[in-house]
Scaffold this active site. Structure first.
Site, PDB file in Angstrom:
ATOM      1  N   LYS A  35       0.848  -1.205   0.000  1.00  0.00           N
ATOM      2  CA  LYS A  35       0.000   0.000   0.000  1.00  0.00           C
ATOM      3  C   LYS A  35       0.879   1.249   0.000  1.00  0.00           C
ATOM      4  CE  LYS A  35      -4.307  -1.059   2.377  1.00  0.00           C
ATOM      5  NZ  LYS A  35      -5.082  -0.715   3.568  1.00  0.00           N
ATOM      6  N   GLU A 160     -18.449   6.573   2.442  1.00  0.00           N
ATOM      7  CA  GLU A 160     -17.654   6.167   1.293  1.00  0.00           C
ATOM      8  C   GLU A 160     -18.366   6.671   0.041  1.00  0.00           C
ATOM      9  OE1 GLU A 160     -16.734   1.980   1.430  1.00  0.00           O
ATOM     10  OE2 GLU A 160     -16.188   2.181   3.535  1.00  0.00           O
ATOM     11  N   CYS A 283     -19.980  -0.291   8.130  1.00  0.00           N
ATOM     12  CA  CYS A 283     -20.274   0.510   9.323  1.00  0.00           C
ATOM     13  C   CYS A 283     -21.578   0.155  10.027  1.00  0.00           C
ATOM     14  CB  CYS A 283     -20.287   1.983   8.958  1.00  0.00           C
ATOM     15  SG  CYS A 283     -18.778   2.471   8.137  1.00  0.00           S
ATOM     16  N   LYS A 343     -22.698   0.147  -2.266  1.00  0.00           N
ATOM     17  CA  LYS A 343     -23.415   1.330  -2.751  1.00  0.00           C
ATOM     18  C   LYS A 343     -22.611   1.928  -3.904  1.00  0.00           C
ATOM     19  CE  LYS A 343     -21.484   4.871   0.177  1.00  0.00           C
ATOM     20  NZ  LYS A 343     -21.768   6.033   0.958  1.00  0.00           N
ATOM     21  N   ARG A 350     -17.591  -4.962   1.624  1.00  0.00           N
ATOM     22  CA  ARG A 350     -17.872  -5.451   2.971  1.00  0.00           C
ATOM     23  C   ARG A 350     -19.377  -5.406   3.247  1.00  0.00           C
ATOM     24  NH1 ARG A 350     -13.633  -1.945   6.287  1.00  0.00           N
ATOM     25  NH2 ARG A 350     -14.099  -0.514   4.588  1.00  0.00           N
TER      26      ARG A 350
HETATM   27  C1  UGA Z   1     -22.026   5.422   7.053  1.00  0.00           C
HETATM   28  C2  UGA Z   1     -22.536   6.753   7.600  1.00  0.00           C
HETATM   29  O1  UGA Z   1     -23.485   7.318   6.693  1.00  0.00           O
HETATM   30  C3  UGA Z   1     -21.380   7.723   7.810  1.00  0.00           C
HETATM   31  O2  UGA Z   1     -21.871   8.919   8.397  1.00  0.00           O
HETATM   32  C4  UGA Z   1     -20.357   7.076   8.727  1.00  0.00           C
HETATM   33  O3  UGA Z   1     -19.217   7.896   8.903  1.00  0.00           O
HETATM   34  C5  UGA Z   1     -19.899   5.767   8.124  1.00  0.00           C
HETATM   35  O4  UGA Z   1     -21.037   4.916   7.949  1.00  0.00           O
HETATM   36  C6  UGA Z   1     -18.909   5.125   9.049  1.00  0.00           C
HETATM   37  O5  UGA Z   1     -19.255   4.823  10.204  1.00  0.00           O
HETATM   38  O6  UGA Z   1     -17.736   4.957   8.674  1.00  0.00           O
HETATM   39  P1  UGA Z   1     -21.269   4.485   4.636  1.00  0.00           P
HETATM   40  O7  UGA Z   1     -21.416   3.138   5.272  1.00  0.00           O
HETATM   41  O8  UGA Z   1     -20.031   4.818   3.898  1.00  0.00           O
HETATM   42  O9  UGA Z   1     -21.450   5.634   5.766  1.00  0.00           O
HETATM   43  O10 UGA Z   1     -22.444   4.653   3.595  1.00  0.00           O
HETATM   44  P2  UGA Z   1     -23.937   5.237   3.613  1.00  0.00           P
HETATM   45  O11 UGA Z   1     -24.059   6.249   2.544  1.00  0.00           O
HETATM   46  O12 UGA Z   1     -24.353   5.628   4.958  1.00  0.00           O
HETATM   47  O13 UGA Z   1     -24.769   3.954   3.145  1.00  0.00           O
HETATM   48  C7  UGA Z   1     -24.869   2.779   3.949  1.00  0.00           C
HETATM   49  C8  UGA Z   1     -25.841   1.802   3.331  1.00  0.00           C
HETATM   50  O14 UGA Z   1     -27.186   2.248   3.492  1.00  0.00           O
HETATM   51  C9  UGA Z   1     -25.648   1.566   1.836  1.00  0.00           C
HETATM   52  O15 UGA Z   1     -25.716   0.178   1.577  1.00  0.00           O
HETATM   53  C10 UGA Z   1     -26.810   2.291   1.206  1.00  0.00           C
HETATM   54  O16 UGA Z   1     -27.193   1.731  -0.006  1.00  0.00           O
HETATM   55  C11 UGA Z   1     -27.875   2.131   2.265  1.00  0.00           C
HETATM   56  N1  UGA Z   1     -28.935   3.172   2.222  1.00  0.00           N
HETATM   57  C12 UGA Z   1     -28.626   4.474   2.443  1.00  0.00           C
HETATM   58  C13 UGA Z   1     -30.252   2.802   1.957  1.00  0.00           C
HETATM   59  O17 UGA Z   1     -30.567   1.615   1.770  1.00  0.00           O
HETATM   60  N2  UGA Z   1     -31.213   3.773   1.939  1.00  0.00           N
HETATM   61  C14 UGA Z   1     -30.934   5.071   2.169  1.00  0.00           C
HETATM   62  O18 UGA Z   1     -31.876   5.894   2.142  1.00  0.00           O
HETATM   63  C15 UGA Z   1     -29.612   5.444   2.419  1.00  0.00           C
END
Ligand code: UGA
Length: 453
Positions: A35, A160, A283, A343, A350
């Protein structure tokens, strides 16, 4: 300031690059030599929009190395941003965190430094890291550590796919420590973000309505709990709309309209009310599970958080149930999955729903054909034994398929020529796992369209 960041994953690397861009002198450390070599050549080990560009701009302030010793001294702040993957019992595996804390204790030379937990770590980890550093210092130096280092928690809220935007234009910055000196240092470190005084990169323009970014300066335990409680709440919101979508389906209601209708109440908010096959990623699953397991240590149950988890796993079964309902027999069927990443705009697999769904379908005797715009290589490395057929294009996925499932709502999938795809398919069934496609248009092309609700 001189900043060291240990761990160059999504969180560590994004934080390092942003702080470097803001003008701090940043050393990113990772024990993985490959890396480090990649980073030194200007490339990133993860896919994150604009990360390579911002890294190039921050380059004069960035250094990459694999040697912890060099990173501990001469730093004003040391961020620990190593992985805390879930252990089999649902609690986070803190092996890497403990190794790093001991390493800091071993190399610490006595100057003032703030050690910051940036990884999502269980409540109480700040104290634990403090004691590990002291213990290791004593073992290696034969005397007690002085009072010159302090521990803080600075949870990150980046998503992400939009990690740089979320870091530079944060909704809030949370810092927690029981030592006021640590809070002062972190305040200075984040000042350009708090006051929004930095020049915005052209490809990441500053949002129009952003003012000063609020700072929550609190104690260690509160900062640690804020992170878990925030993620659990977002997970809960998604599971809530998914639960409602089930009922919407029964009563013939349109879940998109329902989501909008409730979300426009400012007390609720429209975001994270998108029904679909549920959340994935590193997460929400890990953090809701950790919250439940921490509560257990205090003889508490968390029925609401647990329910959010249960609803989420039910969503994945719903995909299989819907296909079964439509195709009647799954054995011997060919199912095409569009999207593997958990997403869009990431190559992270993961806890991706696609993996779970592919497994369930393969177990039922289906042939599963898969495609993703960026995560194919990672999928081939990590899931070679799953038995899915990797395709180079969405067209190839559609060949002879009995159904297509949209698993990840990549923008390019919305733009696909679905009429041409239909001609390649055996049965024209499309399951829109993200409610992202145009039902009327697909129906015109002869598809049987199934959404979530
Ligand atoms: C999430 C949080 O949103 C961040 O604020 C946090 O910092 C991060 O975890 C972390 O703890 O590191 P992330 O997992 O990168 O971020 O992605 P999200 O955009 O939150 O999406 C999570 C999942 O929820 C995805 O699979 C997405 O498709 C799903 N999702 C999101 C839905 O099914 N519906 C929605 O309305 C929004």
């Amino acid at each position: 300031m001189n900043v060291s960041i240990i761990g160059t994953g999504y969180v560590g690397l994004t934080t390092g690059v942003c702080l470097g861009y803001l003008g701090h002198k940043v050393t990113c450390i990772d024990s993985d030599e490959k890396k480090i070599a990649l980073l030194r050549s200007g490339k990133t080990p993860i896919y994150e929009p604009y990360l390579t560009e911002l890294m190039a701009e921050a380059q004069p302030n960035l250094r990459f190395c694999s040697n912890l010793a060099g990173a501990v001294n001469n730093a004003d702040v040391i961020f620990i941003a190593v992985g805390t993957p879930p252990a089999p019992d649902g609690s986070p595996d803190l092996r890497y965190l403990s190794q790093v804390a001991r390493g800091i204790g071993e190399h610490y030379a006595g100057d003032f430094v703030v050690v910051v937990n940036k990884s999502t770590v269980p409540i109480g980890s700040g104290n634990w890291v403090d004691s590990l550093i002291r213990e290791s210092y004593e073992q290696h130096h034969g005397r007690k550590a002085n009072g010159n280092f302090c521990v803080a928690s600075n949870p990150e809220f980046l998503r992400e796919g939009t990690a740089l935007h979320d870091s530079l234009y944060a909704d809030r910055v949370v810092v927690g420590s029981d030592d006021s000196r640590a809070l002062e240092v972190l305040y200075s470190l984040y000042r350009p973000i708090l006051d929004q005084t930095f020049a915005a990169p052209t490809y990441l323009p500053r949002p129009e309505r952003i003012g000063a970014v609020p700072l929550i300066s609190t104690d260690l335990a509160s900062a640690e709990l804020i992170k878990y409680a925030a993620n659990a709440f977002l997970a809960l919101k998604i599971s809530y709309i998914n639960e409602i979508s089930h009922l919407a389906e029964k009563v013939g209601a349109d879940i998109a309209q329902v989501g909008k209708g409730i979300g426009l109440d400012a007390r609720i908010g429209t975001r994270f009310l998108q029904a679909g096959i549920g959340w994935g990623g590193s997460c929400f699953g890990k953090d809701t599970s950790a919250l439940v397991s921490t509560a257990k240590e205090y003889n508490l149950t968390m029925p609401i958080v647990q329910a959010a988890r249960d609803v989420n796993s039910r969503q994945r079964d719903r995909v299989v149930a819907k296909l079964l309902g439509e195709l009647k027999i799954l054995k011997g069927r060919t199912i095409g999955l569009l999207g593997l990443a958990f997403k869009p705009n990431t190559d992270d697999l993961r806890e991706a729903p696609a993996i779970d769904i592919a497994k369930k379908l393969i177990d039922r005797g289906c042939k599963v054909r898969v495609h993703d715009p960026v995560a194919m290589e990672r999928f081939q490395q990590e899931y070679a034994t799953l038995g899915a057929i990797c395709c180079d294009s969405p067209e190839e996925v559609a060949d002879e398929a009995d159904a297509l499932v949209l698993v990840t709502e990549w923008p390019e999938y919305r733009e696909l020529d679905f009429e041409a795809l239909a001609a390649r398919m055996h049965c024209r069934v499309i399951l829109d796992g993200r409610n992202a496609l145009d039902r009327a248009r697909l129906t015109r092309f002869g598809y049987r369209y199934i959404g979530i609700a």
